[in-house]
Design an enzyme around this catalytic site. Structure first.
Site, mmCIF file in Angstrom:
data_model
loop_
_atom_site.group_PDB
_atom_site.id
_atom_site.type_symbol
_atom_site.label_atom_id
_atom_site.label_comp_id
_atom_site.label_asym_id
_atom_site.label_seq_id
_atom_site.Cartn_x
_atom_site.Cartn_y
_atom_site.Cartn_z
ATOM 1 N N SER A 246 -1.150 -21.888 24.359
ATOM 2 C CA SER A 246 -1.934 -21.705 23.137
ATOM 3 C C SER A 246 -1.429 -22.652 22.061
ATOM 4 C CB SER A 246 -1.803 -20.263 22.647
ATOM 5 O OG SER A 246 -0.475 -20.019 22.229
ATOM 6 N N LYS A 247 -2.096 -22.602 20.932
ATOM 7 C CA LYS A 247 -1.785 -23.542 19.858
ATOM 8 C C LYS A 247 -0.309 -23.571 19.490
ATOM 9 C CE LYS A 247 -5.031 -21.704 20.411
ATOM 10 N NZ LYS A 247 -5.121 -20.339 20.854
#
Length: 478
Positions: A246-247
């Site tokens: 994820s980010k």
RNA sequence: GACCCCAUCGUCUAACGGUCAGGACUCCGGAUUUUCAUUCCGGCAACACGGGUUCGAUUCCCGUUGGGGUCGCCA
């Protein structure tokens, strides 16, 4: 029936590498089998869906080298390929399900259901819909309502997944899911089934975060009286810490890797190789992947994202690329650095060749190329290198070399080599005595490309000028 | 918490009952070299644990532990 696969991104942001991997897997599968690869836009969330995102996603897929036979941009026999343009169809299917008793209206409000879930959780039970209106047979005039589809209450649903093998899920765990929201719009799990059926999709390959949706979708196929396609659930791509990428793990969009100078070939290669292998081979061309890659050979466990290996692959691809082609790929990166590319047009290939073996990414290459492009007067010198190599007799040496190079009528590696060797022979010196002062003179740094590579990339006039300037710096003329 | 999935070097993986458990990335040595890089050699490093099944388990079965995913009128 021939193979028809699809990739169905939702245009709520950029294309991330997990999506790219899924798209690639579908693409390869279609190409190998001579099937059809469909691109469909899942824009049923009007709040977050943006046309600019859709366009960017298509560009990113194209950059990777993927090609689709049907899609919102190229059309096809099952157009439209944008879900927001298919609402009438979903509505019609929902009405049909309603009419045939496979679906029902429920007028419980979101607030009521939230309260229900909260109460269930508090009581230590699993939060779930209580099927309160399943048998109520509410009519269209029951106030604000959603339409839910009936799931079987007992038994198990079996999913024979191409990658994961047999998966069995108890039907009692399946909620009667909402297919039409109270505002009349359809939900994801519904439209995906309607579309996959309508578009003749025979194999659904997607991320394994959808595994739990699949049994519900299978029952929607059943309710529609439609044939159920095969499924292949690809494991998630994990971050370095083992949790879903994820980010917070850093760059997750395909575009950011393109921007950092990863070649599409390397990305394609890396993505395919993640969770899949073919003997001891590490480097694969698209053509090789098309013939070798098979969804059913993909491993069933998640794979962590390894930037080091991606960079290694990228460097390998950079090294193996034809200089002219690599130069073409470097142009945008040179421009991003603010280099006056036009002024060096005829030496661009030499510049790129000089750095080809020493650049993990195109950004690295562009940044190392600075000294080739910067005006002579603006060349920055590393003081330590200057102190070590530009002193005393080095000045004389550089002056003699400058004179000889200025006299050359042929600026080629053989000519340069002959000139340097001749000078060294006359003075009885070794190459090491010459190369380092020249390197500092031409680049300002103690490390850099090979002697002739620098000269070739810089060209005669600038090389001579820099040699003379450095000579003056090392040993001012008396 | 419930359900589903997963489990070989740090990472990506090979092995499909019998191998010195192989390759690649990273890391560490060495060689080549005009610096650096490249290239070439070499090295470190793994079958999560416990029960079975079997003449024999990394491989098959069960359990444990660990990890991941899903539990929306998001997709």
């Amino acid at each position: 029936m021939s193979l028809r696969v699809r990739f169905a991104p939702s245009p709520t942001g950029h294309l991330h590498i997990g999506g790219a991997r899924t798209a690639l897997s579908n693409f390869l599968e279609a190409r190998r089998e001579g099937g059809i690869f469909v691109l469909r836009i899942e824009d049923t969330d009007p709040e977050r869906s943006k046309r600019e995102h859709e366009e960017q996603i298509l560009r990113d897929l194209a950059w990777l080298g993927l090609r689709w036979e049907e899609g919102p941009d190229v059309g096809g026999p099952f157009a439209p390929y944008r879900q927001s343009e298919r609402y009438d169809r979903y509505r019609a299917v929902a009405e049909d399900l309603l009419a045939r008793g496979h679906a029902y209206r429920c007028n419980a409000s979101s607030e009521e259901l939230d309260a229900l879930r909260a109460a269930q959780t508090a009581a230590g039970e699993d939060p779930r819909y209580d099927r309160r209106n399943r048998e109520a047979n509410l009519g269209p005039d029951c106030g604000p309502h959603v339409i839910r589809v009936k799931m079987p209450i007992e038994g198990v649903t079996v999913l024979d997944d191409l990658i994961k093998g047999r998966i069995e899920i108890p039907n009692e765990k399946l909620d009667d899911l909402v297919i039409i929201r109270s505002d009349g719009t359809p939900t994801y799990n519904f439209v995906v089934v309607v579309d996959d059926h309508d578009m003749g999709i025979t194999l659904v390959a997607r991320g394994d975060d959808h595994v739990n949706n699949t049994p519900k979708q299978i029952h929607i196929y059943h309710a529609m009286g439609a044939e159920v396609p095969r499924f292949a659930h690809l494991p998630m791509i994990l971050g370095p810490d083992g949790s879903r990428l994820s980010k917070r793990h850093g760059d997750t969009s395909l575009g950011s890797y393109r921007d950092m100078g990863i070649l599409a070939e390397a990305m394609l290669n890396y993505l395919a190789r993640l969770g899949w292998s073919h003997g001891d081979q590490e480097v694969f061309t698209e053509a090789e992947l098309i013939s070798l890659f098979r969804l059913q050979d993909v491993g069933s466990s998640g794979a962590r994202w390894d930037m080091d290996k991606l960079k290694w692959l990228n460097q390998t691809w950079i090294q193996g690329m034809a200089p002219a082609e690599l130069t073409h790929r470097c142009l945008p990166f040179f421009e991003a650095q603010g280099y006056a590319v036009a002024e060096h047009q005829d030496r661009l290939v030499h510049i790129v060749s000089a750095l080809q073996k020493r650049s993990p990414t195109l950004v690295d290459l562009a940044s190392q190329a600075r000294f080739f492009f910067v005006p002579d007067a603006e060349l920055s010198f590393d003081e330590a290198a200057v102190g070590k190599h530009l002193k005393g007799e080095a000045g004389t040496l550089l002056r003699s070399l400058a004179a000889r190079l200025a006299a050359l009528s042929d600026w080629s590696e053989p000519a340069l080599s002959a000139a340097c060797e001749a000078l060294l022979a006359e003075l009885g010196l070794k190459m090491g005595k010459l190369a380092q002062p020249v390197r500092v003179a031409l680049t300002g740094q103690g490390v850099g490309p090979g002697l002739y590579e620098m000269l070739l990339g810089l060209g005669q006039a600038r090389s001579v000028a820099r040699l003379e300037a450095a000579a003056a710096k090392a040993n001012p003329p008396g």
